[in-house]
Design a protein around this motif. Sequence first.
Motif, PDB file in Angstrom:
ATOM      1  N   SER A  62      44.210  22.591  58.930  1.00  0.00           N
ATOM      2  CA  SER A  62      44.321  24.247  59.086  1.00  0.00           C
ATOM      3  C   SER A  62      44.748  24.437  60.734  1.00  0.00           C
ATOM      4  CB  SER A  62      43.034  25.072  59.164  1.00  0.00           C
ATOM      5  OG  SER A  62      42.029  24.541  59.891  1.00  0.00           O
ATOM      6  N   GLY A  63      45.495  25.389  60.936  1.00  0.00           N
ATOM      7  CA  GLY A  63      45.735  25.720  62.355  1.00  0.00           C
ATOM      8  C   GLY A  63      47.273  25.281  62.878  1.00  0.00           C
ATOM      9  N   LEU A  64      48.093  24.925  61.869  1.00  0.00           N
ATOM     10  CA  LEU A  64      49.348  24.678  62.112  1.00  0.00           C
ATOM     11  C   LEU A  64      50.319  25.741  62.670  1.00  0.00           C
ATOM     12  CD1 LEU A  64      50.236  22.495  58.897  1.00  0.00           C
ATOM     13  CD2 LEU A  64      50.214  21.780  61.095  1.00  0.00           C
ATOM     14  N   PRO A  65      51.008  25.730  63.475  1.00  0.00           N
ATOM     15  CA  PRO A  65      51.956  26.789  64.024  1.00  0.00           C
ATOM     16  C   PRO A  65      52.968  27.006  63.130  1.00  0.00           C
ATOM     17  CG  PRO A  65      52.647  24.721  64.953  1.00  0.00           C
ATOM     18  CD  PRO A  65      51.525  24.413  64.417  1.00  0.00           C
ATOM     19  N   SER A  66      53.692  28.240  63.284  1.00  0.00           N
ATOM     20  CA  SER A  66      54.584  28.602  62.267  1.00  0.00           C
ATOM     21  C   SER A  66      55.698  27.885  62.358  1.00  0.00           C
ATOM     22  CB  SER A  66      55.191  30.179  62.615  1.00  0.00           C
ATOM     23  OG  SER A  66      55.714  29.918  63.860  1.00  0.00           O
ATOM     24  N   GLY A  67      56.176  27.298  61.028  1.00  0.00           N
ATOM     25  CA  GLY A  67      57.281  26.559  60.845  1.00  0.00           C
ATOM     26  C   GLY A  67      56.963  25.146  60.909  1.00  0.00           C
ATOM     27  N   ALA A  68      55.671  24.845  61.207  1.00  0.00           N
ATOM     28  CA  ALA A  68      55.194  23.427  60.958  1.00  0.00           C
ATOM     29  C   ALA A  68      54.696  23.094  59.543  1.00  0.00           C
ATOM     30  CB  ALA A  68      54.263  23.124  61.985  1.00  0.00           C
ATOM     31  N   THR A  69      54.834  21.817  59.110  1.00  0.00           N
ATOM     32  CA  THR A  69      54.275  21.622  57.832  1.00  0.00           C
ATOM     33  C   THR A  69      53.588  20.239  58.154  1.00  0.00           C
ATOM     34  OG1 THR A  69      56.172  20.260  57.161  1.00  0.00           O
ATOM     35  CG2 THR A  69      55.974  22.651  56.444  1.00  0.00           C
ATOM     36  N   ALA A  70      52.563  19.871  57.166  1.00  0.00           N
ATOM     37  CA  ALA A  70      51.720  18.788  57.227  1.00  0.00           C
ATOM     38  C   ALA A  70      51.586  17.995  55.961  1.00  0.00           C
ATOM     39  CB  ALA A  70      50.407  18.865  58.119  1.00  0.00           C
ATOM     40  N   ALA A  71      51.865  16.724  55.953  1.00  0.00           N
ATOM     41  CA  ALA A  71      51.649  15.852  54.606  1.00  0.00           C
ATOM     42  C   ALA A  71      50.563  14.689  54.846  1.00  0.00           C
ATOM     43  CB  ALA A  71      52.991  15.359  54.307  1.00  0.00           C
ATOM     44  N   PHE A  72      49.989  14.310  53.948  1.00  0.00           N
ATOM     45  CA  PHE A  72      49.038  13.196  54.041  1.00  0.00           C
ATOM     46  C   PHE A  72      49.309  11.973  53.385  1.00  0.00           C
ATOM     47  CE2 PHE A  72      46.254  16.895  55.488  1.00  0.00           C
ATOM     48  CZ  PHE A  72      45.626  16.304  56.707  1.00  0.00           C
ATOM     49  N   THR A  73      49.453  10.940  53.403  1.00  0.00           N
ATOM     50  CA  THR A  73      49.779   9.757  53.072  1.00  0.00           C
ATOM     51  C   THR A  73      48.724   8.451  53.110  1.00  0.00           C
ATOM     52  OG1 THR A  73      52.100  10.307  53.126  1.00  0.00           O
ATOM     53  CG2 THR A  73      51.337   7.900  52.104  1.00  0.00           C
ATOM     54  N   PRO A  74      47.866   8.364  51.987  1.00  0.00           N
ATOM     55  CA  PRO A  74      47.790   9.059  50.902  1.00  0.00           C
ATOM     56  C   PRO A  74      47.185  10.481  50.871  1.00  0.00           C
ATOM     57  CG  PRO A  74      45.940   7.511  51.019  1.00  0.00           C
ATOM     58  CD  PRO A  74      46.771   7.313  52.386  1.00  0.00           C
ATOM     59  N   ALA A  75      47.123  11.126  49.738  1.00  0.00           N
ATOM     60  CA  ALA A  75      46.640  12.751  49.814  1.00  0.00           C
ATOM     61  C   ALA A  75      44.928  12.422  49.807  1.00  0.00           C
ATOM     62  CB  ALA A  75      47.029  13.335  48.736  1.00  0.00           C
ATOM     63  N   SER A  76      44.415  11.365  49.369  1.00  0.00           N
ATOM     64  CA  SER A  76      43.076  11.262  49.316  1.00  0.00           C
ATOM     65  C   SER A  76      42.760   9.760  49.338  1.00  0.00           C
ATOM     66  CB  SER A  76      42.424  11.888  47.834  1.00  0.00           C
ATOM     67  OG  SER A  76      43.154  11.064  46.743  1.00  0.00           O
ATOM     68  N   VAL A  77      41.425   9.372  49.742  1.00  0.00           N
ATOM     69  CA  VAL A  77      40.985   8.214  49.544  1.00  0.00           C
ATOM     70  C   VAL A  77      39.598   8.207  48.676  1.00  0.00           C
ATOM     71  CG1 VAL A  77      42.093   7.695  51.793  1.00  0.00           C
ATOM     72  CG2 VAL A  77      39.517   8.342  51.862  1.00  0.00           C
ATOM     73  N   ASN A  78      39.599   6.863  48.168  1.00  0.00           N
ATOM     74  CA  ASN A  78      38.233   6.606  47.257  1.00  0.00           C
ATOM     75  C   ASN A  78      37.048   6.143  48.152  1.00  0.00           C
ATOM     76  OD1 ASN A  78      36.741   6.868  45.046  1.00  0.00           O
ATOM     77  ND2 ASN A  78      37.409   4.867  44.362  1.00  0.00           N
ATOM     78  N   GLY A  79      36.228   7.068  48.442  1.00  0.00           N
ATOM     79  CA  GLY A  79      34.966   6.502  49.303  1.00  0.00           C
ATOM     80  C   GLY A  79      35.125   6.488  50.868  1.00  0.00           C
ATOM     81  N   SER A  80      35.868   5.333  51.063  1.00  0.00           N
ATOM     82  CA  SER A  80      36.433   4.958  52.538  1.00  0.00           C
ATOM     83  C   SER A  80      37.856   4.716  52.585  1.00  0.00           C
ATOM     84  CB  SER A  80      35.601   3.915  53.036  1.00  0.00           C
ATOM     85  OG  SER A  80      34.166   4.104  52.908  1.00  0.00           O
ATOM     86  N   GLY A  81      38.459   4.877  53.644  1.00  0.00           N
ATOM     87  CA  GLY A  81      39.954   4.745  53.911  1.00  0.00           C
ATOM     88  C   GLY A  81      40.298   5.596  55.010  1.00  0.00           C
TER      89      GLY A  81
END
Length: 548
Positions: free
Chosen positions: A480-499
């Motif tokens: 949360s908190g991104l300025p206008s016109g900015a996007t964010a992507a997570f790689t990977p989108a999730s982890v299992n337990g730790s990572g």
Amino acid sequence: MALMNNGQVLIVAGSGYDATVTNFEAAVWDPRTGTISRQSLGWDMFCNGMVVLPDGRVFINGGNLQYHPFRGEPRNSVFDPTTGQFTDLENMAHGRWYPTVTTLGDGSVMTFSGLSETGSTNSTVEIYRVGSGWSPEYESGWIPPLYPRMHLVPDGNVFASGPMAETMTFDTASKTWFGVASTNYNRMRTYGSSVLLPLSPADGYKARVMIFGGADPATATTEIIDLSAAAPRWQYGPPMSQPRIEMNATILPNGTVLALGGSANDEDASTASLNADLYDPDTNTFSSAGANAFPRLYHSNSLLLADGTVAVLGGNPLQGMYEPHIEIYSPAYLFNADGSLATRPRITGVAGAIAYGSAFAVQTPNAADIASVVLVRPGSPTHAFDQDQRLVRLSYNAGSGVLNVTAPPTGNIAPPGYYMLFVLSSAGVPSTASFVRLTADFSLSATPASQTVLPGGSTSYTATVAAGTGPTGAVAFSVSGLPSGATAAFTPASVNGSGSTTMRVATSLTTPLGTYPLTIIASGGGLVRREAVTLTVGASVMTMPGLP
């Protein structure tokens, strides 16, 4: 309606199936004192979907936007049993009236079906996470029935057992559906019920689902499917004593299932099914469970209470007509053969929170006589189906005045949140339940603490999850908190337990210059962790060697 971790019951009526009502209402019923406290709602939550979140708040999904034709609300709310207040949450992409909500193994909540704000069936899945809001919509590719009967099963997927004849599974990893098997009845089991039978470590938490009754005119038939089989298929179970549409089915602490209510013809009190049946999964038989006094038709419910009794209430066969009586069913396990009250085992101490896979102690003076320890998830029934009930048996050994118990291993077997802990004697008599919270723990860190990027450029951060006590299952990320016109992507989108995951932030040429505090959010196992980082959009100042 939903049982809360204080032993009270939240009932959300909204307009109560009366188009003339504009004062939308909810109530809290305390079964111990018999008191009912009413309060007004800000919008019509009539015919919502409801589950209890891992933090104990009641999640209300959708509701009624319009009568005749019915249209669904995109709004959602939570009720906090501590404050007694409703708070609205983020809206869904589209409305849902008659949706089914299912708590997933990581504590997120899946919603499916319901009528949209245009009156069409919403055929998408959305997933809600506390702290980060709603996922994108995942199109199902098929038109589901309203209030589909859905169960989280131990492989982490969600099985839809009806009321349609062709049963389906939602793959929570790929967000796709696939067919499983057709029922033998091979017709819509409209307003029949469905139960995930007790899960046990003794058989590797084998998932078996049983469907009851339904259709108009109603059927008395039942069917059972073993989802652990190589090729699952439905097999007829024993019939109930009466046909039932608008029925209820409630799991009891001893693992039996109470089937009751409904009628042979829909919303017809003259054909009411008053005889209750008790199904025993161990013997695959029904026995008589007595009879209720009042017809329980449309909008009736049954709910297991913390004292081991079952509340039977409601009924709304015609618009504006209501059954006001509440009945309490006391199962036979509460009595001796001569009709006197049975001596109940007692829980004198247990931790309020237990971690997945951990050992925990249950203090009881009856330790030597305990034959079973179970967790029962508090119910949230509506429209002939309890959207959240499940029973999980626990392994244990007995000491002097104590039971050393092992918690369920994963959230797919027992989703995070509050449960009723029962101990049962060798005679099958349950204690009064103690509420415990099943949870996991993890920490979140992020590096670097700040990054600078030019407009139109991109940068990245690394977020790392470290597991604490108990397995957390999948941990998903958002920001949360991104300025206008900015996007964010997570790689990977999730982890299992730790990572770790890489968060790539991309700005546009129009992103305003400035320094922005961002919050990276990790949610899993019913918990939410946050970590602050900073993003500066603007030219970085370079220091030349030899210059001050």
